[in-house]
Motif scaffolding. Structure first.
Motif, short mmCIF file in Angstrom:
data_model
loop_
_atom_site.label_atom_id
_atom_site.label_comp_id
_atom_site.label_asym_id
_atom_site.label_seq_id
_atom_site.Cartn_x
_atom_site.Cartn_y
_atom_site.Cartn_z
N UNK A 276 0.82 -1.21 0.00
CA UNK A 276 0.00 0.00 0.00
C UNK A 276 0.86 1.26 0.00
N UNK A 277 0.30 2.31 -0.60
CA UNK A 277 0.92 3.64 -0.59
C UNK A 277 0.08 4.58 0.27
N UNK A 278 0.70 5.64 0.73
CA UNK A 278 -0.04 6.70 1.39
C UNK A 278 -0.94 7.43 0.41
N UNK A 279 -1.73 8.34 0.93
CA UNK A 279 -2.69 9.08 0.11
C UNK A 279 -2.18 10.49 -0.15
N UNK A 280 -2.69 11.08 -1.24
CA UNK A 280 -2.34 12.45 -1.57
C UNK A 280 -1.20 12.57 -2.56
N UNK A 281 -0.95 13.78 -3.00
CA UNK A 281 0.11 14.04 -3.97
C UNK A 281 1.47 13.68 -3.37
N UNK A 282 2.33 13.14 -4.21
CA UNK A 282 3.65 12.76 -3.75
C UNK A 282 3.64 11.55 -2.84
N UNK A 283 2.61 10.72 -2.96
CA UNK A 283 2.49 9.55 -2.09
C UNK A 283 3.65 8.58 -2.30
N UNK A 284 3.95 7.84 -1.25
CA UNK A 284 4.99 6.81 -1.31
C UNK A 284 4.52 5.61 -0.51
N UNK A 285 5.29 4.53 -0.56
CA UNK A 285 4.85 3.31 0.10
C UNK A 285 4.72 3.51 1.61
N UNK A 286 3.58 3.05 2.12
CA UNK A 286 3.27 3.12 3.56
C UNK A 286 2.33 1.96 3.84
N UNK A 287 2.87 0.79 4.20
CA UNK A 287 2.10 -0.46 4.16
C UNK A 287 0.90 -0.54 5.08
N UNK A 288 0.82 0.27 6.13
CA UNK A 288 -0.34 0.20 7.03
C UNK A 288 -1.44 1.18 6.64
N UNK A 289 -1.24 1.94 5.55
CA UNK A 289 -2.18 3.01 5.20
C UNK A 289 -3.61 2.52 5.05
N UNK A 290 -3.80 1.47 4.28
CA UNK A 290 -5.17 1.03 4.00
C UNK A 290 -5.84 0.50 5.26
N UNK A 291 -5.14 -0.30 6.03
CA UNK A 291 -5.74 -0.83 7.25
C UNK A 291 -6.16 0.29 8.20
N UNK A 292 -5.32 1.29 8.35
CA UNK A 292 -5.66 2.40 9.24
C UNK A 292 -6.80 3.25 8.68
N UNK A 293 -6.79 3.46 7.38
CA UNK A 293 -7.82 4.32 6.79
C UNK A 293 -9.19 3.65 6.82
N UNK A 294 -9.25 2.33 6.62
CA UNK A 294 -10.58 1.71 6.63
C UNK A 294 -11.14 1.64 8.06
N UNK A 295 -10.26 1.59 9.07
CA UNK A 295 -10.77 1.71 10.44
C UNK A 295 -11.36 3.09 10.67
N UNK A 296 -10.74 4.11 10.13
CA UNK A 296 -11.22 5.47 10.31
C UNK A 296 -12.59 5.68 9.69
N UNK A 325 6.56 -8.35 8.28
CA UNK A 325 5.12 -8.20 8.38
C UNK A 325 4.62 -7.49 9.62
N UNK A 326 5.50 -6.75 10.29
CA UNK A 326 5.09 -5.98 11.48
C UNK A 326 4.76 -4.55 11.04
N UNK A 327 3.50 -4.18 11.12
CA UNK A 327 3.04 -2.89 10.62
C UNK A 327 2.51 -2.03 11.77
N UNK A 328 2.56 -0.71 11.59
CA UNK A 328 2.09 0.23 12.62
C UNK A 328 0.59 0.48 12.41
N UNK A 329 -0.19 -0.41 12.99
CA UNK A 329 -1.63 -0.37 12.83
C UNK A 329 -2.27 0.24 14.08
N UNK A 330 -3.26 1.09 13.86
CA UNK A 330 -3.96 1.73 14.98
C UNK A 330 -5.00 0.76 15.56
N UNK A 331 -4.51 -0.29 16.16
CA UNK A 331 -5.41 -1.32 16.69
C UNK A 331 -6.34 -0.76 17.76
N UNK A 332 -5.86 0.21 18.50
CA UNK A 332 -6.71 0.82 19.52
C UNK A 332 -7.94 1.48 18.93
#
Length: 404
Positions: A276-296, A325-332
């Motif tokens: 996964x990539x981050x969102x917005x212009x100039x985005x780059x790879x950020x593997x936890x982006x989708x998991x965190x965004x769908x929780x939001x 496979x260890x990602x910074x997910x907002x599990x809380x």
């Protein structure tokens, strides 16, 4: 028969069509084959003449060098074919049958299989539960992007099409039953999609498009698809989805609010996975982006279907944690919103018969949704390159020129 041709992974960024051994009913040593599987007799198996075999986004992870896949691995886990040889212990599948092959290899005998969790069969992969054809760390079963392939446990696994002529008329749709259609459908079912639901699908690649179409089949009121690729978003829009371009506006909740009048949906599906990539212009790879965004953006009490692939070994990851496979997910956040998460390989056999009937009845139009594009075996290396560049097509390899 004495020969075979197949699509072979030869190193990061490269695949080739090579001459390979004609399959038999024994799993032999080769690239990626677990030593404990070498010599495994498969009298319960069949040899297929491959009619169609698809290029999958998860194949691309290997080809990009983002897994530990060995050079020489024969690719391909989305297989449809005609039975041309049956093993001694096969009772119900017959020579001449046209069948769909679930990408999960499953024995039908273990506890997992008996509980319909064929995605985590306990007997086919010595490394861990679950297996697949032509895939890294899955036991070494030879892939099916080839002219011929061996399929074990045939009586249990194979889905026979009731009428061969009718099936060939709809083969572009039916070829999706081996993986992509059940995977998208599983994502929607896992997310709790039902009549009247509002749904967000992350990713407009083939699996995301299959999930979006599946949500429609399940009665969703609104299906919103998000991606960074305008061509793929146009394909989602072509069959009635709303879309959000996250390369232009990185605020997902804001864009959903503009469509629904609320920044949250009832259900969300991650069809992107670990690259996964981050969102917005100039985005780059950020593997936890989708998991965190769908929780939001998923309402409290909602569910998250996660058919997108995540791995335990990624040599090309952006940091040391991500490599395992260890990602910074907002599990809380997910805990606070009482979310349900469903992950893992899709248990194809749980869904493929009902989806076959939806196709044969004309209810499902999955080939149209994913823009199925038929190619020859020799065109596969170029198709891999085009798919990697983000073209909005689902490539269907026709190794024998049988698809009209």
């Amino acid at each position: 028969m004495s020969g075979n041709r197949a699509v072979v992974y030869t190193g990061p960024g490269n695949v080739e069509v090579r001459n390979t051994a004609y399959p038999d009913l024994v799993l032999k040593d080769g690239p990626g084959v677990n030593p404990l599987n070498v010599g495994r007799k498969c009298d319960h198996g069949v040899i297929l003449k491959v009619v169609t075999t698809n290029i999958c986004g998860s194949d691309q992870h290997m080809v990009r060098g983002r897994t530990t896949a060995p050079s020489g691995l024969v690719l391909g886990h989305e297989i449809t074919g005609e039975v041309i040889e049956v093993g001694r212990d096969v009772e119900f599948i017959k020579k001449g049958d046209l069948v769909s092959v679930p990408f999960n290899i499953s024995c039908g005998r273990c506890r997992s299989c008996k509980e319909r969790n064929t995605n985590v069969c306990l007997n086919v992969n010595p490394d861990r539960p679950g297996s697949a054809y032509g895939y890294v760390d899955m036991g070494g079963w030879v892939g099916g992007q080839s002219e011929y392939v061996m399929i074990p446990y045939a009586d249990f696994q194979l889905l026979k099409f009731p009428d061969k002529d009718q099936a060939m008329e709809k083969i572009r749709d039916l070829t999706m039953l081996s993986d992509i259609f059940p995977t998208g459908y599983h994502g929607a079912v896992s997310a709790g999609v039902r009549p009247g639901s509002t749904v967000y699908v992350a990713g407009a690649g083939p699996v995301g498009l299959a999930a979006a179409h599946s949500a429609q089949l399940l009665g969703a009121a609104v299906v919103i698809v998000g991606d960074l690729n305008a061509e793929r978003l146009a394909q989602a829009k072509s069959f009635g989805c709303e879309t959000v371009n996250l390369a232009i506006n990185g605020n997902l909740g804001e864009q959903i609010d503009q469509i629904l009048g609320s920044p949250e949906v009832d259900a969300a599906i991650d069809c992107v996975g670990f690259e996964a990539h981050g969102h917005g212009k100039g985005h780059s790879e950020a593997p936890a982006t989708v998991l965190n965004s769908i929780m939001e953006v998923t309402r409290a009490g909602g569910s998250l279907g996660i058919p997108g692939l995540y791995v335990t070994g990624d040599p090309g990851a952006i940091d040391e944690d991500s490599k395992i496979g260890t990602l910074k997910i907002r599990f809380g956040l997910g805990w606070a919103k009482s979310h349900t998460f469903v992950t893992g390989q899709t248990p194809v056999m749980k869904y493929h018969r009902e989806l076959m009937m939806s196709i044969l009845s004309g209810r499902a139009q999955i080939a149209k949704a994913v823009n199925a594009t038929v190619i020859s075996l020799d065109e596969a290396p170029q198709a891999y390159k085009e798919f990697d560049r983000g073209v909005s097509r689902k490539y269907v390899i026709d190794p024998h020129g049988l698809v009209r």
